[in-house]
Design a protein around this motif. Structure first.
Motif, PDB file in Angstrom:
ATOM      1  N   ASN A 125     -22.416   5.017  85.647  1.00  0.00           N
ATOM      2  CA  ASN A 125     -21.957   4.960  84.255  1.00  0.00           C
ATOM      3  C   ASN A 125     -21.302   3.608  84.045  1.00  0.00           C
ATOM      4  OD1 ASN A 125     -20.867   5.524  81.700  1.00  0.00           O
ATOM      5  ND2 ASN A 125     -19.135   6.680  82.528  1.00  0.00           N
ATOM      6  N   VAL A 161     -17.666  10.511  85.109  1.00  0.00           N
ATOM      7  CA  VAL A 161     -16.613  10.782  84.129  1.00  0.00           C
ATOM      8  C   VAL A 161     -15.767  11.900  84.726  1.00  0.00           C
ATOM      9  CG1 VAL A 161     -17.727  10.035  81.975  1.00  0.00           C
ATOM     10  CG2 VAL A 161     -18.084  12.346  82.789  1.00  0.00           C
ATOM     11  N   LEU A 188     -13.894  14.999  85.142  1.00  0.00           N
ATOM     12  CA  LEU A 188     -13.702  16.284  84.473  1.00  0.00           C
ATOM     13  C   LEU A 188     -12.876  17.235  85.344  1.00  0.00           C
ATOM     14  CD1 LEU A 188     -14.296  18.136  82.063  1.00  0.00           C
ATOM     15  CD2 LEU A 188     -16.433  18.772  83.143  1.00  0.00           C
ATOM     16  N   ARG A 207     -14.278  13.884  72.644  1.00  0.00           N
ATOM     17  CA  ARG A 207     -13.484  12.695  72.951  1.00  0.00           C
ATOM     18  C   ARG A 207     -11.987  13.038  72.917  1.00  0.00           C
ATOM     19  NH1 ARG A 207     -14.920   8.837  68.525  1.00  0.00           N
ATOM     20  NH2 ARG A 207     -14.564  10.780  67.394  1.00  0.00           N
ATOM     21  N   ASN A 208     -11.170  12.075  73.264  1.00  0.00           N
ATOM     22  CA  ASN A 208      -9.730  12.303  73.295  1.00  0.00           C
ATOM     23  C   ASN A 208      -9.147  12.284  71.884  1.00  0.00           C
ATOM     24  OD1 ASN A 208      -9.945  12.311  76.097  1.00  0.00           O
ATOM     25  ND2 ASN A 208      -9.823  10.078  76.140  1.00  0.00           N
ATOM     26  N   PHE A 238     -10.109  13.494  79.133  1.00  0.00           N
ATOM     27  CA  PHE A 238     -11.270  14.363  79.246  1.00  0.00           C
ATOM     28  C   PHE A 238     -11.067  15.468  80.290  1.00  0.00           C
ATOM     29  CE2 PHE A 238     -15.804  14.938  80.766  1.00  0.00           C
ATOM     30  CZ  PHE A 238     -16.227  15.624  79.649  1.00  0.00           C
ATOM     31  N   TYR A 239     -10.375  15.141  81.395  1.00  0.00           N
ATOM     32  CA  TYR A 239     -10.224  16.130  82.467  1.00  0.00           C
ATOM     33  C   TYR A 239      -9.352  17.331  82.060  1.00  0.00           C
ATOM     34  CZ  TYR A 239      -5.997  13.330  83.365  1.00  0.00           C
ATOM     35  OH  TYR A 239      -4.815  12.655  83.229  1.00  0.00           O
ATOM     36  N   CYS A 299     -19.854  12.747  71.796  1.00  0.00           N
ATOM     37  CA  CYS A 299     -18.894  11.808  72.372  1.00  0.00           C
ATOM     38  C   CYS A 299     -19.404  10.405  72.044  1.00  0.00           C
ATOM     39  CB  CYS A 299     -18.701  12.048  73.865  1.00  0.00           C
ATOM     40  SG  CYS A 299     -20.151  11.726  74.869  1.00  0.00           S
ATOM     41  N   ARG A 309     -20.149  11.895  78.419  1.00  0.00           N
ATOM     42  CA  ARG A 309     -19.207  12.998  78.583  1.00  0.00           C
ATOM     43  C   ARG A 309     -19.838  14.326  78.181  1.00  0.00           C
ATOM     44  NH1 ARG A 309     -13.816  10.449  75.843  1.00  0.00           N
ATOM     45  NH2 ARG A 309     -15.313   9.062  74.835  1.00  0.00           N
ATOM     46  N   CYS A 310     -20.697  14.291  77.130  1.00  0.00           N
ATOM     47  CA  CYS A 310     -21.315  15.527  76.646  1.00  0.00           C
ATOM     48  C   CYS A 310     -22.228  16.184  77.669  1.00  0.00           C
ATOM     49  CB  CYS A 310     -22.109  15.250  75.380  1.00  0.00           C
ATOM     50  SG  CYS A 310     -21.059  15.169  73.924  1.00  0.00           S
ATOM     51  N   LYS A 341     -21.753  16.680  80.707  1.00  0.00           N
ATOM     52  CA  LYS A 341     -20.935  17.614  81.480  1.00  0.00           C
ATOM     53  C   LYS A 341     -20.239  18.633  80.586  1.00  0.00           C
ATOM     54  CE  LYS A 341     -19.576  15.263  85.664  1.00  0.00           C
ATOM     55  NZ  LYS A 341     -18.469  14.675  86.418  1.00  0.00           N
ATOM     56  N   ALA A 342     -19.681  18.151  79.475  1.00  0.00           N
ATOM     57  CA  ALA A 342     -18.899  19.031  78.606  1.00  0.00           C
ATOM     58  C   ALA A 342     -19.768  20.174  78.076  1.00  0.00           C
ATOM     59  CB  ALA A 342     -18.313  18.231  77.453  1.00  0.00           C
TER      60      ALA A 342
END
Ligand SMILES: [Zn+2]
Ligand SMILES: [Zn+2]
Length: 305
Positions: free
Chosen positions: A47, A104, A106, A143-144, A164-165, A186, A191-192, A194-195
């Protein structure tokens, strides 16, 4: 003469057998091409964001895509996803290539492998279409909180994470959406992957993710169903895709509309937040809240004494 630069965002979830070796190789390639930026390598993939001369960026992409000189034991990078934006020449002060446990972070209780479980990818066109047809869905902004405050989609909810974590422990905030059609978004999609997988593993029934993220969507549909600007993790801080956009971000202290993003001046905090220039001048430094201002003043008092 200024050299035109390109900013290149990329990621891929793919098993990398020897992340340390791959990191060394990758650093060599980037250094030779005079690229600056940040790359994270992990056993789950790669990444990164790089800036460099347009031709150097193109060369970097060809090298990875063609597996040109990439020892096959490192992994398969032939279809790494790349996204371009116009550079500023100063988006990154240096090159950093690091090995981390995840590309990322998580820290999910169970490992999430996006190659096994992830949300259905939908394109910018498809999402735009869903907005235009006023379909019944909810955007979950992965996102944050400060990124969301700078700009976000219509119909969006946020889990309420500063990092994110925190997502695994904030899932309760989204529990009411388990039976809804949800689309995770995101910045550029990494990030998406995994999310959205995490949502599926936790009983969310209809989960899609915006492929290429908000950046890709906004390049195609600037200002459409998205208000504000896109926060980015380099020295540009935010990306606009149209001149006629509305500032929605607000100063954390006085509430005026402001996109001035700063780090909290309290050394124990450093939280990124929004604060207008006038407030910073009035207080003398940007503090994210009164407590931080107090803490910093006390710390200063201790040093002086
Ligand atoms: Zn202010
Ligand atoms: Zn603070």
């Amino acid at each position: 003469m200024t050299i035109e630069t390109t900013i290149n965002i990329f990621y891929k979830y793919t098993p990398i057998a020897q992340p340390e070796h791959f990191r060394e190789w990758l650093k060599g390639v980037c250094t030779a091409l005079e690229l600056r930026g940040r790359i994270i390598v992990a056993s789950e993939g790669i990444n990164g964001t790089l800036e460099g001369a347009a031709e150097a960026i193109a060369q970097f992409e060809r090298t990875l895509h063609a597996q040109n000189g990439v020892p096959s034991t490192y992994g398969d990078f032939s279809d790494v996803w790349f996204k371009h934006s116009p550079g500023t020449g100063v988006a990154f002060p240096r090159l950093s290539v690091r090995v981390r446990p995840e590309i990322v972070t998580l820290r999910a209780p169970q490992k999430i492998d996006p190659n096994k479980v992830t949300g259905t990818h939908i394109s910018a066109d498809e999402l735009h279409e869903m907005f235009e047809n006023d379909e019944d869905f909810v955007i979950i902004d992965m996102r944050n909180d400060y990124e969301h405050r700078v700009g976000h989609f219509e119909k969006s909810v946020e889990p309420g994470t500063e990092n994110f974590y925190e997502l695994p422990e904030k899932l309760d905030n989204l529990a009411h959406l388990k039976d809804k059609k949800v689309v995770t978004v995101c910045t550029y999609g990494v990030r998406c992957e995994k999310a959205s997988g995490l949502l599926k593993k936790n009983g969310f029934k209809d989960v899609s993710q915006l492929h290429g993220g908000i950046g890709t969507y906004m390049q195609k549909y600037p200002g459409k169903h998205f208000r504000g600007s896109l926060y980015v993790f380099d020295q540009r801080l935010r990306e606009q895709f149209t001149d006629s956009y509305e500032v929605i971000a607000e100063c954390a202290r006085c509430g005026v509309k402001s996109e001035h993003i700063v780090n909290c001046a309290n050394d124990l905090c450093h939280k990124q937040h929004l604060q207008c220039e006038a407030c910073i001048e009035e207080v003398g430094a940007p503090f994210c809240n009164a407590q931080c201002a107090q803490q910093a003043t006390q710390a200063e008092g201790t040093t002086v004494a």
